[in-house]
Design a protein around this motif. Structure first.
Motif, PDB file in Angstrom:
ATOM      1  N   HIS A  90       0.871  -1.171   0.000  1.00  0.00           N
ATOM      2  CA  HIS A  90       0.000   0.000   0.000  1.00  0.00           C
ATOM      3  C   HIS A  90       0.910   1.223   0.000  1.00  0.00           C
ATOM      4  O   HIS A  90       1.572   1.509   0.993  1.00  0.00           O
ATOM      5  CB  HIS A  90      -0.916  -0.006   1.221  1.00  0.00           C
ATOM      6  N   LEU A  91       0.941   1.920  -1.102  1.00  0.00           N
ATOM      7  CA  LEU A  91       1.819   3.075  -1.280  1.00  0.00           C
ATOM      8  C   LEU A  91       1.133   4.328  -0.747  1.00  0.00           C
ATOM      9  O   LEU A  91       0.069   4.723  -1.229  1.00  0.00           O
ATOM     10  CB  LEU A  91       2.153   3.240  -2.759  1.00  0.00           C
ATOM     11  N   VAL A  92       1.734   4.947   0.247  1.00  0.00           N
ATOM     12  CA  VAL A  92       1.192   6.175   0.842  1.00  0.00           C
ATOM     13  C   VAL A  92       1.700   7.344  -0.008  1.00  0.00           C
ATOM     14  O   VAL A  92       2.793   7.864   0.190  1.00  0.00           O
ATOM     15  CB  VAL A  92       1.606   6.296   2.327  1.00  0.00           C
ATOM     16  N   ALA A  93       0.877   7.734  -0.977  1.00  0.00           N
ATOM     17  CA  ALA A  93       1.298   8.680  -2.013  1.00  0.00           C
ATOM     18  C   ALA A  93       1.722  10.036  -1.463  1.00  0.00           C
ATOM     19  O   ALA A  93       2.721  10.603  -1.920  1.00  0.00           O
ATOM     20  CB  ALA A  93       0.184   8.859  -3.038  1.00  0.00           C
ATOM     21  N   ASP A  94       0.995  10.557  -0.483  1.00  0.00           N
ATOM     22  CA  ASP A  94       1.345  11.880   0.031  1.00  0.00           C
ATOM     23  C   ASP A  94       2.482  11.841   1.053  1.00  0.00           C
ATOM     24  O   ASP A  94       2.852  12.868   1.611  1.00  0.00           O
ATOM     25  CB  ASP A  94       0.125  12.622   0.570  1.00  0.00           C
ATOM     26  N   ALA A  95       3.065  10.667   1.248  1.00  0.00           N
ATOM     27  CA  ALA A  95       4.265  10.538   2.084  1.00  0.00           C
ATOM     28  C   ALA A  95       5.453  10.094   1.219  1.00  0.00           C
ATOM     29  O   ALA A  95       6.461   9.634   1.725  1.00  0.00           O
ATOM     30  CB  ALA A  95       4.034   9.544   3.209  1.00  0.00           C
ATOM     31  N   THR A  96       5.302  10.244  -0.081  1.00  0.00           N
ATOM     32  CA  THR A  96       6.327   9.849  -1.048  1.00  0.00           C
ATOM     33  C   THR A  96       6.759  11.094  -1.805  1.00  0.00           C
ATOM     34  O   THR A  96       5.934  11.936  -2.137  1.00  0.00           O
ATOM     35  CB  THR A  96       5.746   8.806  -2.041  1.00  0.00           C
ATOM     36  N   GLU A 139      -3.784  10.012   5.868  1.00  0.00           N
ATOM     37  CA  GLU A 139      -4.976  10.022   6.718  1.00  0.00           C
ATOM     38  C   GLU A 139      -5.672   8.652   6.706  1.00  0.00           C
ATOM     39  O   GLU A 139      -6.009   8.115   7.765  1.00  0.00           O
ATOM     40  CB  GLU A 139      -5.948  11.109   6.259  1.00  0.00           C
ATOM     41  N   SER A 140      -5.865   8.088   5.535  1.00  0.00           N
ATOM     42  CA  SER A 140      -6.499   6.770   5.438  1.00  0.00           C
ATOM     43  C   SER A 140      -5.672   5.702   6.138  1.00  0.00           C
ATOM     44  O   SER A 140      -6.217   4.825   6.816  1.00  0.00           O
ATOM     45  CB  SER A 140      -6.691   6.386   3.973  1.00  0.00           C
ATOM     46  N   THR A 141      -4.370   5.776   5.993  1.00  0.00           N
ATOM     47  CA  THR A 141      -3.484   4.804   6.627  1.00  0.00           C
ATOM     48  C   THR A 141      -3.590   4.889   8.147  1.00  0.00           C
ATOM     49  O   THR A 141      -3.677   3.860   8.830  1.00  0.00           O
ATOM     50  CB  THR A 141      -2.029   5.031   6.187  1.00  0.00           C
TER      51      THR A 141
END
Length: 73
Positions: free
Chosen positions: A18-24, A50-52
């Motif tokens: 699960h790639l946390v896009a806004d933390a990349t 947030e979802s994570t």
């Protein structure tokens, strides 16, 4: 590149990614977008911070949840 290679290795070993896009991030936004697309093409699922955090919490109650809400807002 580091995140992409880690993602590829994990998927090769049958992990769900699960790639946390806004933390990349990357050196440029274009590189970030392309890297995310490449990882999704490999089979990674896209999510956000947030979802994570809510997924990790498991329930919408308690003191930990209240503290989490303060961080997110």
């Amino acid at each position: 590149v580091c995140v992409y290679q880690s993602c590829q290795d994990l998927l090769d070993h049958d992990f769900k990614v699960h790639l946390v896009a806004d933390a990349t991030s990357s050196r440029s936004n274009d590189h970030k977008i392309l890297g995310i697309q490449m990882m999704m093409n490999l089979g990674a699922k896209l999510t956000n911070v947030e979802s994570t955090l809510f997924e990790i919490q498991h329930q919408a109650s308690g003191e930990t949840f209240k503290a989490l809400l303060k961080l997110i807002k």
